[in-house]
Design a protein around this motif. Structure first.
Motif, PDB file in Angstrom:
ATOM      1  N   VAL A  75      12.375  -5.095  22.677  1.00  0.00           N
ATOM      2  CA  VAL A  75      12.464  -3.657  22.941  1.00  0.00           C
ATOM      3  C   VAL A  75      13.812  -3.082  22.533  1.00  0.00           C
ATOM      4  O   VAL A  75      13.949  -1.874  22.396  1.00  0.00           O
ATOM      5  CB  VAL A  75      12.173  -3.316  24.421  1.00  0.00           C
ATOM      6  N   GLU A  76      14.805  -3.926  22.316  1.00  0.00           N
ATOM      7  CA  GLU A  76      16.115  -3.429  21.919  1.00  0.00           C
ATOM      8  C   GLU A  76      16.063  -2.709  20.578  1.00  0.00           C
ATOM      9  O   GLU A  76      16.881  -1.835  20.310  1.00  0.00           O
ATOM     10  CB  GLU A  76      17.128  -4.564  21.878  1.00  0.00           C
ATOM     11  N   ALA A  77      15.078  -3.032  19.768  1.00  0.00           N
ATOM     12  CA  ALA A  77      14.933  -2.367  18.461  1.00  0.00           C
ATOM     13  C   ALA A  77      14.648  -0.874  18.635  1.00  0.00           C
ATOM     14  O   ALA A  77      14.903  -0.083  17.731  1.00  0.00           O
ATOM     15  CB  ALA A  77      13.807  -3.026  17.666  1.00  0.00           C
ATOM     16  N   PHE A  78      14.127  -0.481  19.810  1.00  0.00           N
ATOM     17  CA  PHE A  78      13.817   0.928  20.060  1.00  0.00           C
ATOM     18  C   PHE A  78      14.998   1.708  20.632  1.00  0.00           C
ATOM     19  O   PHE A  78      14.938   2.915  20.760  1.00  0.00           O
ATOM     20  CB  PHE A  78      12.621   1.044  21.018  1.00  0.00           C
ATOM     21  N   TRP A  79      16.075   1.007  20.995  1.00  0.00           N
ATOM     22  CA  TRP A  79      17.243   1.691  21.565  1.00  0.00           C
ATOM     23  C   TRP A  79      18.006   2.388  20.455  1.00  0.00           C
ATOM     24  O   TRP A  79      18.209   1.839  19.384  1.00  0.00           O
ATOM     25  CB  TRP A  79      18.147   0.688  22.270  1.00  0.00           C
ATOM     26  N   PRO A  80      18.472   3.608  20.703  1.00  0.00           N
ATOM     27  CA  PRO A  80      19.243   4.316  19.660  1.00  0.00           C
ATOM     28  C   PRO A  80      20.605   3.671  19.441  1.00  0.00           C
ATOM     29  O   PRO A  80      21.134   3.030  20.289  1.00  0.00           O
ATOM     30  CB  PRO A  80      19.376   5.723  20.218  1.00  0.00           C
TER      31      PRO A  80
END
Length: 80
Positions: A75-80
């Protein structure tokens, strides 16, 4: 309001204590490390599972439950 009881096979309380507190001395795992298949594999399929949480902990735990080998880092890939 009317409360209607529900029957489930497994309840997961994904409400974190935070690293600073565990007031009831419970066995506690960070949601970064949760979702171990031993928690879920004993539940037959299909199963009714209730996952409750606050903040992102409930979402992350649901992903651990629904996706085999899910890693929080995904899910870190979705963090800006």
């Amino acid at each position: 309001s009317v409360r209607v009881p529900i029957t489930v096979d497994l309840v997961i309380d994904a409400t974190g204590f935070g690293e600073e507190a565990n007031p009831h001395g419970l066995i506690d795992f960070s949601y970064w490390e949760s979702g171990h298949r031993l928690i879920y594999d004993h539940v037959g399929a299909p199963a009714e599972v209730l996952i409750s949480g606050c903040g992102d902990s409930g979402v992350i735990e649901a992903l651990h439950y629904a996706l085999r080998d899910f890693k929080h880092e995904e899910v870190e890939a979705f963090w800006p």
